[in-house]
Design an enzyme around this catalytic site. Structure first.
Site, mmCIF file in Angstrom:
data_model
loop_
_atom_site.group_PDB
_atom_site.id
_atom_site.type_symbol
_atom_site.label_atom_id
_atom_site.label_comp_id
_atom_site.label_asym_id
_atom_site.label_seq_id
_atom_site.Cartn_x
_atom_site.Cartn_y
_atom_site.Cartn_z
ATOM 1 N N TYR A 1 0.795 -1.228 0.000
ATOM 2 C CA TYR A 1 0.000 0.000 0.000
ATOM 3 C C TYR A 1 0.830 1.283 0.000
ATOM 4 O O TYR A 1 1.784 1.416 0.777
ATOM 5 C CB TYR A 1 -0.911 0.021 1.240
ATOM 6 C CG TYR A 1 -2.127 0.912 1.062
ATOM 7 C CD1 TYR A 1 -3.289 0.392 0.500
ATOM 8 C CD2 TYR A 1 -2.105 2.250 1.410
ATOM 9 C CE1 TYR A 1 -4.401 1.198 0.324
ATOM 10 C CE2 TYR A 1 -3.206 3.064 1.222
ATOM 11 C CZ TYR A 1 -4.358 2.533 0.679
ATOM 12 O OH TYR A 1 -5.475 3.330 0.492
ATOM 13 N N HIS B 1 8.284 18.008 3.452
ATOM 14 C CA HIS B 1 6.906 17.528 3.276
ATOM 15 C C HIS B 1 6.016 18.745 3.040
ATOM 16 O O HIS B 1 5.295 19.187 3.934
ATOM 17 C CB HIS B 1 6.508 16.782 4.562
ATOM 18 C CG HIS B 1 5.219 16.044 4.476
ATOM 19 N ND1 HIS B 1 4.465 15.739 5.582
ATOM 20 C CD2 HIS B 1 4.555 15.520 3.422
ATOM 21 C CE1 HIS B 1 3.387 15.059 5.222
ATOM 22 N NE2 HIS B 1 3.413 14.925 3.918
ATOM 23 N N CYS C 1 -4.201 17.338 6.669
ATOM 24 C CA CYS C 1 -4.606 18.688 7.093
ATOM 25 C C CYS C 1 -4.939 19.558 5.882
ATOM 26 O O CYS C 1 -4.982 20.784 5.989
ATOM 27 C CB CYS C 1 -3.510 19.365 7.903
ATOM 28 S SG CYS C 1 -3.404 18.808 9.601
ATOM 29 N N ASP D 1 2.658 17.645 -2.164
ATOM 30 C CA ASP D 1 3.112 16.852 -1.008
ATOM 31 C C ASP D 1 4.591 17.034 -0.653
ATOM 32 O O ASP D 1 4.928 16.991 0.519
ATOM 33 C CB ASP D 1 2.823 15.370 -1.280
ATOM 34 C CG ASP D 1 2.879 14.514 -0.010
ATOM 35 O OD1 ASP D 1 2.401 14.986 1.040
ATOM 36 O OD2 ASP D 1 3.387 13.380 -0.066
HETATM 37 C C1 OXD Z 1 0.873 11.365 3.928
HETATM 38 C C2 OXD Z 1 0.627 11.199 2.489
HETATM 39 O O1 OXD Z 1 0.510 10.482 4.716
HETATM 40 O O2 OXD Z 1 0.959 12.121 1.732
HETATM 41 O O3 OXD Z 1 1.426 12.394 4.302
HETATM 42 O O4 OXD Z 1 0.112 10.168 2.064
HETATM 43 MN MN MN Z 2 2.115 13.617 2.712
#
Ligand code: OXD
Ligand code: MN
Length: 600
Positions: free
Chosen positions: A212, A241, A265, A288
Site C-alpha cells: 500500500y 513535506h 490537514c 506533497d
Molecule cells: C501522507 C501522504 O501520509 O501524503 O502524508 O500520504
Molecule cells: Mn504527505
C-alpha cells in the site's frame, strides 16, 4: 532490456538470487506496460475496471483489510547508531535488521514476476532530480510508480554506466507455491512481518510485506523524504513535506509559496485552491513534497519531485477541491473507494448521496440506510497524473524549480494559535516549524484528547535522521544567503473553533484571503502589528468571508496570553525529547517568547 551499469546489474542479480522470482521484467514506462499491469491486476480479481464512459482509463483496487495505510510503527531508520536516528524514529541495528529481512526475502518472489523500475524523482535529467531503481513484485506498484514518478528507459540512459541511484527493494511478501494464485486477494504479509526500512548511511530502502501507498511506492515518502532528507543534510539543501503553489495577484505579479502541514490537514486542497478573492489565481506546482536548493541568485528554488497526486479520497468533493475532482476524471487509479452499480466511484464526503446500492471497499453490498461502516476506507486514495490537474502551473516541471517567497507551517489547532502569524526572522520561523502539530480531537494512539501531537515541520514520520540535527540544518540555511533573499515564514491555522465547538473560519477557497495577506507581506504592501508571538494582521487587514463576524476575526487575530503560557509548557516538554541535539538557538527563541509574553 538490461543495463551496462555494473553496480545496478550486480544488485539486480543479487536480489534475483535472494528473492527467486519466476521472471524478471525491466520496466520501460510505456502505456502498453501500464495497461499490462492493470490487466494482470484485473485478472487477479483485486482490481475492477471502472465505467469507460464515465471514468475512462480508470480502475479501483481493493487492498487487504490489514494493508490500508502507512505503518509508522513498522517503519525503521536503521542508522549505525540509535542516536543518529534520534528519538522520533524507530531504530534497529542495521545488521540485525538485514539478517531478519534477508530471511523474509529468501524466496519471497516465488511464483511472481520481479519488476525492475528505473525512476526519476524530478524531471528526467534535471540537476536537482535523483534516480531510484525500485525492484518490486507488485504490478500495482509498477502502475502507480508510472503515475507518481517518471519511469522508463530514458532514466537508464541518463544513469549511464556508473550514475548514482538509490536502490529500493520491495516485496509484497507473499510467495506462491507451484500452481497457486492469489485467489482474488490483494497479496501482503501479516502486520508483524511488515518492514519499511531505511539504511541512511547506505542510502538504501528495503520494504517488505505491504503493497500500500507510501509503504510500497518507494519514491515518495521513503526516497523523496526519508533518504532525501539525509542527502539534503549532507549536501546543504532541503527535502520537505510541503506543497508548492503559485499565487498571482490581479496585476499579474507572481509569488511562489510552500506549505508544510501534517498528513490529512488539507495540503492537496490548498495546493489547488480556487480563490474567493476576485482577480487572484492559485496554480499548483506540487501537493506533497518540495526539494529546495539555493539558486545562483541566492534565492531558494523548489521543485516537486513527483509526477502525480496520491490523495486521500474521502472528503474530496467539488466544494473542498474542485481541481482534484477534475484531475481524477480519467487515467486514474483508485484504491479502496466504494463503487456504484454502474461502476463509478463514491466515498464519504464526495458531495452527493450514493446513487443507490454500492459495493463497499471490502467488496460487500452497502446501503446508506442500513450501513454501520463507511463505504470507502477513510484512507482510500486516488492516484492521478499531475498533468491532468486543470490548474497545474505551466512551469511545474521546470528543472530549475521556482523561487520561493514564503513558507507556511500549520496544523489543526482549535485554540490558541491565530489564523496567521509571521515570524520575526528566519530563526523564529524555524522555531515555529519545530513546534508545529495538531491537537488530538478524538482518542488516538496513546495521546489524550486536547493535547498537541507535535509534528515538527510535518516531518515527524518522514525525517531520516535525528530531528534535533534536522532543526540545526534548517537554522544553518540562514548563513548560506543574504537575509533579504530568504523566504518569509508564517504559521497559519484554518482550524480555530469557539468554546462551543463552532468553526471560526470557513477554510477552503476562503483561505485565499490569508494567502493574499502573506503575498502582500512579501511585496511590502500589507500592514502588520508586532505582537509577542510575531507579526499579525490588523483586524481589518484580512477581508471577512461571509458568516465570519468582527468578533470572530478578533478571536482569531489576537494573542491568547493564557493559552500561550500553556503552550510554552507543552513546547518545553516537546523540546526535552531532543536532549543535547536541540540547537541552543531554539531554546533562546523559547526564552525570548516567554519573556515577551510575560511583559505583555
Ligand atoms: C501522507 C501522504 O501520509 O501524503 O502524508 O500520504
Ligand atoms: Mn504527505
Amino acid at each position: 532490456m538490461s543495463t551496462k551499469h555494473q553496480k545496478l546489474q550486480q544488485w539486480v542479480n543479487e536480489i534475483t538470487d535472494m528473492c527467486q522470482p519466476d521472471a524478471i521484467h525491466w520496466c520501460d514506462g510505456t502505456q502498453a506496460e501500464y495497461d499490462e499491469m492493470i490487466r494482470i491486476s484485473i485478472n487477479g480479481k483485486y482490481a475492477t475496471p471502472l465505467n469507460e464512459q464515465k471514468r475512462p482509463g480508470c480502475v479501483n483496487f481493493n487492498s487487504d483489510v490489514t494493508d490500508v495505510a502507512r505503518v509508522e510503527n513498522r517503519t525503521y531508520i536503521a542508522a549505525k547508531t540509535k542516536d543518529a536516528a534520534g528519538p522520533t524514529n524507530n531504530w534497529i541495528d542495521p545488521d540485525e535488521l538485514k539478517k531478519t529481512m534477508k530471511n523474509l526475502y529468501k524466496g519471497c518472489m516465488k511464483g511472481r514476476t520481479m519488476y525492475v523500475i528505473p525512476f526519476s524523482m524530478g524531471p528526467i535529467g534535471s540537476k536537482i532530480a535523483k534516480i531510484g531503481i525500485e525492484i518490486t513484485d507488485s504490478p500495482y506498484v509498477v502502475a502507480n510508480m508510472h503515475i507518481m514518478t517518471r519511469v522508463g528507459t530514458k532514466v537508464l540512459e541518463i544513469l549511464g554506466d556508473d550514475g548514482e541511484f538509490v536502490p529500493c527493494l520491495h516485496s509484497v511478501g507473499k510467495p506462491l507455491a507451484e500452481g497457486e494464485n492469489d485467489g482474488g486477494k490483494w497479496p501482503c504479509a501479516p502486520l508483524d512481518k511488515k518492514y519499511i526500512s531505511h539504511f541512511p548511511e547506505e542510502r538504501t530502502i528495503w520494504s517488505y510485506g505491504s503493497g500500500y501507498g507510501g509503504n510500497a511506492l518507494l519514491g515518495k515518502k521513503c526516497l523523496a523524504l526519508r533518504i532525501a532528507s539525509v542527502i539534503a543534510r549532507d549536501e546543504g539543501w532541503l527535502a520537505e513535506h510541503m506543497l508548492i503553489l503559485k499565487l498571482t495577484n490581479p496585476q499579474g505579479v507572481v509569488k511562489y509559496i510552500t506549505a508544510a502541514f501534517p498528513s490529512a490537514c488539507g495540503k492537496t486542497n490548498l495546493a489547488m485552491l480556487v480563490p474567493t478573492v476576485p482577480g487572484w489565481k492559485v496554480e499548483t506546482i506540487g501537493d506533497d513534497i518540495a526539494w529546495m536548493k539555493f539558486g545562483e541568485d541566492g534565492r531558494l528554488y523548489a521543485i516537486n519531485p513527483e509526477a502525480g497526486f496520491f490523495g486521500v479520497a474521502p472528503g474530496t468533493s467539488d466544494e473542498s477541491n474542485k481541481m482534484a475532482m477534475a484531475s481524477i476524471t480519467k487515467n486514474s487509479i483508485f484504491t479502496n473507494v466504494a463503487l456504484t452499480e454502474d461502476k463509478d466511484i463514491w466515498w464519504e464526503g464526495i458531495g452527493y448521496e450514493p446513487p443507490g446500492k454500492l459495493i463497499d471497499w471490502t467488496g460487500n453490498e452497502w446501503e446508506m440506510e442500513t450501513a454501520t461502516k463507511p463505504a470507502a476506507h477513510p484512507n482510500a486514495r486516488f492516484t492521478a497524473p499531475a498533468s491532468q490537474c486543470p490548474v497545474i502551473a505551466p512551469e511545474w516541471e521546470d528543472p530549475k524549480g521556482v523561487p520561493i517567497s514564503a513558507i507556511l507551517f500549520g496544523g489543526r489547532r482549535p485554540s490558541t494559535i491565530p489564523l496567521v502569524n509571521q515570524s520575526r526572522n528566519w530563526i523564529h520561523g524555524v522555531f515555529m516549524g519545530s513546534v508545529a502539530g495538531s491537537e488530538i480531537t478524538a482518542a488516538a494512539l496513546d495521546l489524550k484528547v486536547g493535547t498537541v501531537r507535535r509534528d515538527p515541520f510535518a516531518m515527524l514520520p518522514f525525517c531520516g535522521y535525528h530531528m534535533g540535527d534536522y532543526f540545526k540544518h534548517w537554522i544553518g540555511m540562514e548563513k548560506k544567503t543574504d537575509t533579504d533573499k530568504l523566504p518569509k515564514i508564517f504559521f497559519v491555522n484554518w482550524f480555530r473553533k469557539t468554546e462551543s465547538g463552532k468553526w471560526l473560519w470557513p477554510g477552503y477557497g476562503e483561505n485565499s484571503r490569508v494567502l493574499k495577506w502573506v503575498f502582500e507581506r512579501c511585496t511590502g504592501e500589507a500592514e502588520a502589528v508586532e505582537t509577542p508571538i510575531g507579526f499579525m494582521p490588523t483586524v481589518d487587514a484580512i477581508d471577512r468571508p461571509e458568516g465570519v463576524t468582527a468578533e470572530d476575526m478578533k478571536a482569531m487575530l489576537s494573542v491568547d496570553k493564557d493559552g500561550w503560557i500553556k503552550e510554552l509548557h507543552s513546547i518545553k516538554e516537546h523540546y526535552g525529547k531532543f536532549g543535547d541535539h536541540l540547537p541552543k538557538e531554539l531554546l533562546e527563541e523559547l526564552a525570548a517568547l516567554e519573556e515577551r509574553l510575560n511583559k505583555a
